[in-house]
Design an enzyme around this catalytic site. Sequence first.
Site: not given
Ligand code: XIL
Length: 357
Positions: A230, A260, A152, A262, A194
């Site tokens: 996401h 990641e 990010e 969801d 990423n």
């Molecule tokens: C999130 C975790 O799932 C949480 O448990 C934590 O509190 C915050 O980070 N993008 C990312 C991940 O790259 O590392 C993040 O993970 C979610 C968003």
Amino acid sequence: MTGSRVRIAAAALVLAGAVMAGAESLRANADRVGFAIGAAVAVGPLKGESTYGTVAAGEFNLVVAENAMKFGPLRPSRTTFFWDDADAIVAFAQANRMRVRGHTLVWHNQLSAWLTGGTFTRDEMIQILRDHILTVAGRYRGEVMAWDVVNEALGNNNTLRTDSIWYQRIGPEYIDMAFRWAHEADPGALLFYNDYGAELPGARSDAVYALVHGMIQRGVPIHGVGLQMHTSIAWSLSPQSLAANIGRFGALGLQVHVTEMDVRIEDSTGDLQGRLAQQASRYRDVLEVCLASHGVCRALLTWGFTDKYSWLPGFTGHPNEAGLILDKTYNPKPAYLALRDTLALASRPLYRHLPRR
Ligand code: XIL
């Protein structure tokens, strides 16, 4: 029971048995087509609840630490490292013959207070980052298949985010530096950039493309782009557009991992069954695009796997948000079945023999 009813019942049992036999785990189906199917794993439930580890090891051939390999959790002080949790995840993976993705060496979030509150010169910040990357990627050298080296780096306006301590104290060159050090620490690991929101063609994907293209031109070791994914059933996601986006990273010689995934359902109305069906088609679409990407997209990971443990309720404020593929009692949701069916279909000869580029 009469004789014929017994025969019918027996036939039904055989049929059910056949369905069950064909319906293996995600992992078994993914292994057959050489695809990496993974999930983020949290240390709390991994240590505290045996079902969690059993299900993760049964269903996935790849694992990523949800938090344990981030800077803050690993670095209680400048001179000490806390390895227990990260080591536990790597040990779990190795005991179950799963591969590991490393997440993440450089991020603007989840940093230690000694770092964010410290007054370090630019040279000291460079030393801290270099030491961090060499130590962490070095410890797991040969054990992590791919690192999210930088996570990010782009802000919401699609330029390098200025609220990153690394950007502020080192400058934009922190990104190239990080990849070079990661490569030095573990020359065999695939190195990924990423980010979120770059899944489809558009301004943010263009910014990621420009970033990684520039790195390639400068000779910086980078091997892939992670698309976080996401997502939500409230947003549209055209498989054709996703395929085109993945294809252009592939044309740069890079791999893509969906890192990641969801799929939110609580930001839409309608009956639950319908929303779960939409969620399932989103998972199916993304996996299908990966499997048809001619080897560009080689891994798909979900961010957690059971709705019992997910960052989404906390992040979205919807306490019932259920973005993952197993419900809170580890039962398969339609999304799980969609992934499994898609992987099973991919191992069929017709699909495997699609012409390659
Ligand atoms: C999130 C975790 O799932 C949480 O448990 C934590 O509190 C915050 O980070 N993008 C990312 C991940 O790259 O590392 C993040 O993970 C979610 C968003």
